[in-house]
Design a protein around this motif. Structure first.
Motif, short mmCIF file in Angstrom:
data_model
loop_
_atom_site.label_atom_id
_atom_site.label_comp_id
_atom_site.label_asym_id
_atom_site.label_seq_id
_atom_site.Cartn_x
_atom_site.Cartn_y
_atom_site.Cartn_z
N ARG A 148 -0.74 0.12 -11.39
CA ARG A 148 0.73 0.23 -11.42
C ARG A 148 1.31 -0.37 -10.15
NH1 ARG A 148 4.23 5.09 -14.12
NH2 ARG A 148 6.26 4.64 -13.19
N ILE A 149 2.54 -0.87 -10.26
CA ILE A 149 3.22 -1.56 -9.16
C ILE A 149 4.55 -0.87 -8.88
CG2 ILE A 149 3.80 -3.85 -8.26
CD1 ILE A 149 2.79 -5.01 -10.91
N TYR A 156 8.24 -7.23 -0.38
CA TYR A 156 6.91 -6.66 -0.60
C TYR A 156 6.87 -5.82 -1.88
CZ TYR A 156 6.10 -8.17 4.18
OH TYR A 156 5.99 -8.93 5.32
N ALA A 157 5.75 -5.95 -2.58
CA ALA A 157 5.41 -5.08 -3.70
C ALA A 157 4.23 -4.20 -3.27
CB ALA A 157 5.05 -5.89 -4.93
N ILE A 174 1.61 -6.24 -1.24
CA ILE A 174 1.62 -7.62 -1.73
C ILE A 174 2.86 -8.33 -1.21
CG2 ILE A 174 1.66 -9.09 -3.78
CD1 ILE A 174 0.47 -6.65 -5.32
N ASP A 175 2.65 -9.48 -0.59
CA ASP A 175 3.76 -10.30 -0.09
C ASP A 175 4.30 -11.13 -1.25
OD1 ASP A 175 5.47 -12.12 1.14
OD2 ASP A 175 4.22 -12.30 2.93
N ARG A 183 0.40 -12.58 -2.50
CA ARG A 183 -0.87 -12.40 -1.79
C ARG A 183 -0.91 -11.02 -1.14
NH1 ARG A 183 -0.58 -13.58 3.83
NH2 ARG A 183 1.56 -14.04 4.49
N GLU A 184 -2.10 -10.44 -1.16
CA GLU A 184 -2.28 -9.15 -0.52
C GLU A 184 -2.24 -9.31 0.99
OE1 GLU A 184 -5.69 -5.83 0.41
OE2 GLU A 184 -6.03 -7.15 -1.30
N VAL A 185 -1.52 -8.38 1.66
CA VAL A 185 -1.43 -8.44 3.13
C VAL A 185 -1.87 -7.14 3.80
CG1 VAL A 185 0.33 -10.24 3.16
CG2 VAL A 185 1.03 -7.82 3.06
N GLY A 186 -2.07 -6.08 3.02
CA GLY A 186 -2.48 -4.81 3.62
C GLY A 186 -3.06 -3.88 2.58
#
Length: 411
Positions: A148-149, A156-157, A174-175, A183-186
């Protein structure tokens, strides 16, 4: 004439659709007069023209890989985000198999080869023309996919992701600066979930992030049998724990949805009923005082629906989802909309946070169509999610009964 509902109070029926025969639904988003409904058994996402809510018309369908599911979605800024994940109901036919233990994403290869046997990640569509979504991007993840998002249109998502090396779904950032190349950032996981790093999980049951709802720089994250965490996300690349609260045991777990009401220092938290009511204890929706974020305290529970005997009705009886007060939807810190599976959708007044009271409900009739592929299921309704618009129009989904459009008539 087919009976449309079993019972109602302060909610009126407006319209209904079986979604072109794909009557199963999970999450519903409304954008430019169109409802986007994700599916659990049919796969993919249906697009329904609801500009005339009395006569909703399916106009499109976005399929996914036959071994994947797209159970959750988000819309903002003419963009639709769709999760893609291995369809666990294709291998776990009993609910105890899916909900009773961690999925063990560290051993994801046992489910097949990603990209061939299933797809995993997040698909992005341009929905500036809502009836005709146009694919513009895909973020693949190394694992079994996203569940889920949360995304409201900013940079950011935030998603729950079952990544290689982890025991189950964890929190990722997600950026979305370039929607065609997310893209994933964390990321952040509860201690013990990073099995590939040598960690061992001590908590019983299924410990997995269902999803997080974001308010300011805090993520209010629900971890199924792992309880509730508040995460500091001011640094998107390095989320940090503020507090971790878990009332399971002694209660039965299944923490699913958290609704922060920051202006009141409260968070409403629903524990999902994941098994039939004769197989697990009754679950609750909790009122949590978060004025001291380092020490959340439960102060009340919502009243359990009692207008009829829902235990005798069978199937799942208890909380599932909460209307999340997303931007552009119905906003209230006093009125909470919640789905209760075989008890339909319920409305609660929490102006006195210590004594919530029920002020409305709508209980659909038994499904005419049955798409649930799992054996030995009770053929009763399973009201899943609710999206309430500013004018009080309510959109509720069901595992088998299609999309209902209702009108909230209360205060």
């Amino acid at each position: 004439m087919t009976k449309l509902f079993d019972a109602a109070r302060n909610i009126e029926f407006v319209g209904r659709t079986n979604q072109a025969g794909r009557a199963d639904g999970i999450q519903c988003m409304i954008h430019k007069g169109h409802a986007f409904v994700s599916h659990v058994f049919s796969g993919g996402v249906s697009v329904i023209d609801v500009r005339d809510p009395r006569n909703p018309l399916p106009v499109n369908f976005l399929p996914t890989h036959q071994r994947s599911w797209s159970v959750h979605i988000q819309t903002a800024n003419d963009i639709l985000l769709v999760v893609e994940e291995f369809n666990f109901y294709s291998v776990y036919v009993k609910e105890t198999e899916y909900y009773g233990h961690s999925i063990e994403g560290v051993h994801s290869s046992k489910f097949g080869t990603r990209g061939e046997d299933y797809t995993a990640g997040m698909r992005v569509y341009d929905i500036s023309n809502p009836a005709h979504p146009r694919p513009i991007g895909f973020m693949e993840v190394e694992g079994l996919g996203l569940h889920r998002i949360w995304w409201v249109g900013d940079r950011y998502a935030y998603a729950s992701a079952l990544l290689d090396g982890y025991t189950d779904h964890v929190f990722i950032v997600i950026d979305m600066q370039d929607p065609s190349h997310p893209r994933e950032v964390g990321r952040w996981a509860l201690p013990g979930m990073w099995a590939a790093g040598g960690e061992t999980l001590a908590m019983p049951g299924r410990v997995a992030l269902h999803h997080a709802v974001i308010a300011g720089d805090t993520a209010y994250a629900s971890w199924r049998d792992g309880g509730l965490t508040l995460l500091d996300i001011s640094d998107k690349t390095a989320p940090k724990l503020i507090s971790h609260t878990n009332w399971s045991p002694p209660f039965a777990g299944g923490t699913h949805s958290a609704l922060p009401l920051i202006d009141r220092g409260l968070c409403i938290v629903a524990d999902e009923a994941v098994l039939d009511i004769d197989q697990e204890p009754l679950k609750y929706t909790w009122v949590v005082d978060i004025r001291a974020p380092q020490n959340p305290v439960t102060i009340a529970t919502f009243p359990t629906p009692s207008d009829q005997d829902y235990v005798a009705k069978g199937g799942h009886f208890g909380p599932h989802n909460l209307h999340e007060n997303r931007p552009g939807t119905f906003q209230s810190s006093d009125i909470v909309f919640a789905t209760y599976q075989n008890a339909g959708v319920r409305v609660f007044d929490i102006r006195n946070q210590f004594q919530p009271k029920e002020i409305g409900f709508f209980v659909p009739s038994e499904p005419e169509q049955w798409l649930d592929t799992r054996p030995d299921r009770h053929r009763v309704i399973h009201t899943c999610d609710v999206n309430v618009q500013p004018d009080g129009l309510m959109y509720i989904t069901d595992y088998n009964a299609g999309l209902y459009i209702l009108q909230w008539k209360g205060g």
